[in-house]
Scaffold this active site. Sequence first.
Site, short mmCIF file in Angstrom:
data_model
loop_
_atom_site.label_atom_id
_atom_site.label_comp_id
_atom_site.label_asym_id
_atom_site.label_seq_id
_atom_site.Cartn_x
_atom_site.Cartn_y
_atom_site.Cartn_z
N GLU A 1 28.10 40.55 53.33
CA GLU A 1 29.52 40.34 53.09
C GLU A 1 30.07 39.33 54.09
O GLU A 1 29.70 39.33 55.27
CB GLU A 1 30.27 41.67 53.23
CG GLU A 1 31.73 41.63 52.84
CD GLU A 1 32.32 43.04 52.79
OE1 GLU A 1 31.63 43.97 52.31
OE2 GLU A 1 33.46 43.22 53.25
N ASP B 1 33.93 37.97 55.17
CA ASP B 1 35.30 38.42 54.95
C ASP B 1 36.38 37.54 55.54
O ASP B 1 36.25 37.04 56.66
CB ASP B 1 35.51 39.80 55.62
CG ASP B 1 34.70 40.91 54.98
OD1 ASP B 1 34.36 40.78 53.80
OD2 ASP B 1 34.42 41.89 55.69
N GLU C 1 40.26 38.99 55.98
CA GLU C 1 41.17 40.10 55.75
C GLU C 1 42.46 39.86 56.55
O GLU C 1 42.40 39.56 57.74
CB GLU C 1 40.53 41.42 56.19
CG GLU C 1 39.36 41.84 55.31
CD GLU C 1 38.78 43.18 55.71
OE1 GLU C 1 38.55 44.02 54.81
OE2 GLU C 1 38.59 43.40 56.93
#
Length: 298
Positions: free
Chosen positions: A102, A104, A106
């Site tokens: 993953e 990211d 955010e």
Amino acid sequence: METASRLLLAVCFTVMLCSGTGTATKFEEQFNVVWSSSNNILTYDDSKEVELSLTKAGGANFQSSDFYLYGAFSVKLKLIRGESAGTVTAFYLTSFGKNHDEIDFEFLGNETGEPYTLHTNLFVNGTGGREQRVKLWFDPTADFHTYTIIWNHYQILWLVDYIPIRFHRNLEHIYPGSYPHTRPMVASACLFDASEWATQDGTKPVKWEHAPFVVKYKNFAFDACAVLPDGSTPCNNNYRANWWEGLYYQMLDQQRRDQLMWVVSKWKIYDYCYDNKRYPKAPKEPLECQYNVPWVWE
């Protein structure tokens, strides 16, 4: 700060938005809804906008129909205005399963008047714990801004308005299991309640009297190696021909290193590489850290 490097990347994405995979005429041609409460995803095909909302009933999550193995992924975002404590807006790449990878972006909500925190992380083979956080140097709720992930055979770049805020080198030959390189990923976006951790370590939960919380995405641009149903990808044969694999994206030149140093010195507020509570031997461990700072380059 309209530098040559920003202009080059902007040109690449301008071309892509006109002719690449980011030009699907309808939302359902490019994305699948993973979960959503009623009416929490609104799509506007003419403007290429997707609007997510968060209420007590829940938020929303959608992902690309295609899986990708390396590429450049970009979106424009306008974040929640006003009170947004406890909320998280995300744009990320992810595979699935216990040992997932993953990458990211955010965006952690805040109480009215406080700056947004941008939280980035990387999971490899199911292991994360590689968080970094920066404060944004502009109001991300006033207008759309561009957030980009470039993932190639050499490094991962996180960029905000074409300015690098973080990079992570491919050190698989030195530290196996430190770089995503085998699992195809989808591009995903979501808005959700993270009251237990998102704002001031979870001390500021969502204030539902301010709901619905609304975030807008537009101009998704994925210039990347799509993986075919049989697991193959045409990029395997000549991946170096892709612009995001070129020399310019294999390392940081002095100009982009200076940009990254500006972000690190003025806006970074957390780096796992210097968290002595979690990693008592930091900053020398985790071992990858000593290779992923802008003032060190081989």
